[in-house]
Design an enzyme around this catalytic site. Sequence first.
Site, PDB file in Angstrom:
ATOM      1  N   ASP A  56      79.518  30.942  67.843  1.00  0.00           N
ATOM      2  CA  ASP A  56      80.780  30.668  67.416  1.00  0.00           C
ATOM      3  C   ASP A  56      81.343  31.752  67.093  1.00  0.00           C
ATOM      4  O   ASP A  56      80.897  32.656  66.226  1.00  0.00           O
ATOM      5  CB  ASP A  56      80.644  29.573  66.202  1.00  0.00           C
ATOM      6  CG  ASP A  56      80.176  28.273  66.518  1.00  0.00           C
ATOM      7  OD1 ASP A  56      80.576  27.894  67.860  1.00  0.00           O
ATOM      8  OD2 ASP A  56      79.268  27.841  66.030  1.00  0.00           O
TER       9      ASP A  56
ATOM     10  N   ASP B 262      75.021  35.616  69.183  1.00  0.00           N
ATOM     11  CA  ASP B 262      75.643  34.304  68.514  1.00  0.00           C
ATOM     12  C   ASP B 262      76.691  33.717  69.466  1.00  0.00           C
ATOM     13  O   ASP B 262      77.101  34.080  70.521  1.00  0.00           O
ATOM     14  CB  ASP B 262      76.389  34.902  67.198  1.00  0.00           C
ATOM     15  CG  ASP B 262      77.078  33.826  66.683  1.00  0.00           C
ATOM     16  OD1 ASP B 262      76.406  32.967  65.914  1.00  0.00           O
ATOM     17  OD2 ASP B 262      78.319  34.260  66.095  1.00  0.00           O
TER      18      ASP B 262
END
Length: 238
Positions: free
Chosen positions: A10, A8
Amino acid sequence: MTSVFVFDIDGTLADTPAAIAELIGDVVRDFGARPGRREVLATVGKPLEASLARLLGTGVHDAVTAEAAARYRSRFAVDVLSRGPELLLPGVAEGLARMRAAGHPLGVATSKIHASAHALLDATGILDKFDTVVCHDMVERGKPHPDMALRVVSELGGRPSRSWYVGDTVTDVEMARAAGLWTVAVSYGVDTAEALTSAGADHVVADFATVTDLLLQKAAPSAGTRTATGTGLTGVRS
């Protein structure tokens, strides 16, 4: 077969959740909404239009939602991307370099759209560390469905049962488990260690240096495999 590592962005690679939440809050307040801080923070890492629609009380394809999304994206470069490499969380640049040096293909599976994801990875100086970047607008179903994770692993020639996903939210864990990947959840992002553990994360760690050490250790051939349903583990698990 070499293990594939998928990430991922953020809250996992980049320290963006607070800045993103502040920006989303500013935008929806311009349209008269008054959400609480926790409500706004909970939208980080999720598709933008759906998050804005929820906060505004509009539809995903509503004109107001579209205008709010356009305002958000126009401000993102100034409010977030301008911070450049300082957005990277401690240990990320060094950790990714170690993983590449060890011969592991690296990919990203993110709820950002393609343009936003590439802009952020480029601004932070790590775009060239990844062999593929799969985004929300590149698959039929986003998180927590398995589509993005499976596409990354497929493009990098891996097997889900020998691959790992690193994220900071419950939906990250749910996506990875649905795809049959092993999971490392980081507790320094959006969701708590308790929530990530309850979601079924195989490991929950507090910093990226530990992520790197764990992945390189667990990617050894004796580390075991996972079935595509996210259950039925075999081999070593700790």
